[in-house]
Design a protein around this motif. Sequence first.
Motif, PDB file in Angstrom:
ATOM      1  N   ARG A 301       0.658  -1.155  -0.141  1.00 17.98           N
ATOM      2  CA  ARG A 301      -0.121  -0.062   0.011  1.00 17.98           C
ATOM      3  C   ARG A 301       0.732   1.365  -0.109  1.00 17.98           C
ATOM      4  NH1 ARG A 301      -2.935   1.275   4.555  1.00 17.98           N
ATOM      5  NH2 ARG A 301      -1.122   1.457   5.564  1.00 17.98           N
ATOM      6  N   ASP A 302       1.903   1.151   0.824  1.00 25.62           N
ATOM      7  CA  ASP A 302       2.641   2.532   0.926  1.00 25.62           C
ATOM      8  C   ASP A 302       3.243   3.143  -0.153  1.00 25.62           C
ATOM      9  OD1 ASP A 302       1.651   2.847   3.538  1.00 25.62           O
ATOM     10  OD2 ASP A 302       3.195   2.196   4.650  1.00 25.62           O
ATOM     11  N   ALA A 303       3.774   2.031  -0.989  1.00 21.62           N
ATOM     12  CA  ALA A 303       4.440   2.228  -1.998  1.00 21.62           C
ATOM     13  C   ALA A 303       3.572   2.541  -3.191  1.00 21.62           C
ATOM     14  CB  ALA A 303       5.504   1.114  -2.373  1.00 21.62           C
ATOM     15  N   GLN A 305       0.567   4.032  -2.825  1.00 22.71           N
ATOM     16  CA  GLN A 305       0.235   5.512  -2.508  1.00 22.71           C
ATOM     17  C   GLN A 305       1.392   6.408  -3.040  1.00 22.71           C
ATOM     18  OE1 GLN A 305      -0.432   6.442   1.639  1.00 22.71           O
ATOM     19  NE2 GLN A 305      -2.127   7.744   0.948  1.00 22.71           N
ATOM     20  N   ARG A 306       2.391   6.003  -2.672  1.00 23.47           N
ATOM     21  CA  ARG A 306       3.567   7.252  -3.139  1.00 23.47           C
ATOM     22  C   ARG A 306       3.757   7.437  -4.573  1.00 23.47           C
ATOM     23  NH1 ARG A 306       7.437   4.729  -0.693  1.00 23.47           N
ATOM     24  NH2 ARG A 306       8.369   3.984  -2.562  1.00 23.47           N
ATOM     25  N   ARG A 307       3.618   6.285  -5.329  1.00 18.69           N
ATOM     26  CA  ARG A 307       3.876   6.315  -6.664  1.00 18.69           C
ATOM     27  C   ARG A 307       2.719   7.132  -7.233  1.00 18.69           C
ATOM     28  NH1 ARG A 307       6.479   1.134  -6.124  1.00 18.69           N
ATOM     29  NH2 ARG A 307       4.694  -0.091  -6.216  1.00 18.69           N
ATOM     30  N   ALA A 309       0.840   9.402  -5.684  1.00 19.35           N
ATOM     31  CA  ALA A 309       1.027  10.863  -5.477  1.00 19.35           C
ATOM     32  C   ALA A 309       1.962  11.507  -6.303  1.00 19.35           C
ATOM     33  CB  ALA A 309       1.384  10.922  -4.043  1.00 19.35           C
ATOM     34  N   GLU A 310       3.006  10.844  -6.800  1.00 20.01           N
ATOM     35  CA  GLU A 310       4.133  11.345  -7.784  1.00 20.01           C
ATOM     36  C   GLU A 310       3.419  11.654  -9.140  1.00 20.01           C
ATOM     37  OE1 GLU A 310       7.841   8.872  -5.561  1.00 20.01           O
ATOM     38  OE2 GLU A 310       7.186   8.443  -7.498  1.00 20.01           O
ATOM     39  N   GLN A 314      -4.131  12.110  -5.544  1.00 21.07           N
ATOM     40  CA  GLN A 314      -3.977  11.793  -4.053  1.00 21.07           C
ATOM     41  C   GLN A 314      -4.913  10.433  -3.616  1.00 21.07           C
ATOM     42  OE1 GLN A 314      -5.363  15.562  -2.553  1.00 21.07           O
ATOM     43  NE2 GLN A 314      -3.158  16.535  -2.690  1.00 21.07           N
ATOM     44  N   SER A 373       0.923   2.011 -10.973  1.00 19.15           N
ATOM     45  CA  SER A 373       1.604   2.127  -9.528  1.00 19.15           C
ATOM     46  C   SER A 373       1.734   0.537  -9.008  1.00 19.15           C
ATOM     47  CB  SER A 373       1.087   2.939  -8.632  1.00 19.15           C
ATOM     48  OG  SER A 373       0.760   4.545  -9.368  1.00 19.15           O
TER      49      SER A 373
END
Length: 374
Positions: A301-303, A305-307, A309-310, A314, A373
């Motif tokens: 999940r966290d990865a 979410q970060r990709r 966002a990049e 959001q 992502s």
Amino acid sequence: MAVPVLNLKAQYAGIRDRIDEAVRAVLESGHFVLGPNVAALEEELGAFLGVAKAVTMASGTDALHLGLRAVGVEAGDLALVPAFTFVATATAVSYIGARPIFADIEPGTFNLDPHAAAACLAGKGPRPHGGGRAKAMVPVHLYGQPADMEPLLTLSRSHGMAVIEDAAQAIGATYRGRRVGGLGEVGCFSFYPTKNLGAMGDGGLATTQDRALGDRLLRLRVYGGRQRYLHDELGFNSRLDEIQAAVLRVKLKYLGAWTARRQVIAARYRAGLAGLGLTLPFERTDSTHVYHQFAIRVPDRDAVQRRMAERGVQTAVYYPLPLHLQPLYRELGYRTGDFPEAERAAKEVLCLPMYPELTDAQVDEVVEAVKRSL
Ligand SMILES: Cc1ncc(COP(=O)(O)O)c(C=O)c1O
């Protein structure tokens, strides 16, 4: 294309004239707290929800707190709460000097698992330190989907417990043909600005089918009395103001159309994200889901979410830490591993942008961002 996780400015832009007119009328009236708009809103919400009494309050948290008091929860008691929800579901219990007793959730709906609740009340599984009788149960209709109320109501009746529904995220959702908030003793709603029916500030609502409980809620919200300067019990100040009530009356007229649009967006997400091996929101067949959130499960999940966002998309994580592991509740003595489904949900859940003003192109961009992502 950037997609914000929420866009309240777009909502206002669509109804600006009506909102401005309603607010101006309140400003000119000179009547600011518990006035004609509050009275009318309570009538309108009572009719919409199909309840005997609707009592507005200053927040959803207050509705939970005063609802628990109204049904007789006292210091030293316990109240059963799902381990995976917003913290207010449990802090409302703590405000009284009572303690939450947590139970695990169903993996599909993220809602209180009736089997886990039954085991918990039978004394099996993890329990908080200290004694106390479980006087109430607080099922949460998380993300806009009703909890499985029938077995939960049967269970609570068999234990002599009251049911306080936390419907903060689920206004308008139905369970077996009836709107949530009118199924237990008290229903609690939040008008926090991000909710499906959001004020332009804080606000909340407690509902009940029981007139005597309705009277108690009215007393609890204004200093414990119905007659000015006569106080029957310890009460609070939890009034809704006229500006918020006027805003909510305007928005209530749009709620049906907004909910329908949320459901269309959910269907578009579902079609776009099918076949990727993701876990999409489970939909009960006996209920309607009003999609306060579209919550998917993503192992990394966290990865992801970060990709996303990049790329400009959001997302949000509601909620990254289950309640039994919150520092606030350390004294209750729960441990990691006590509620595996709540813990797994906290690690995997990812909420995609979900609001009626999202365009189809934005929804498609979110889908594309998820795909790229993973
Ligand atoms: C599940 C749940 N319970 C309770 C609340 C508390 O509502 P409020 O913020 O209006 O106090 C919220 C929202 O914030 C919520 O999402």
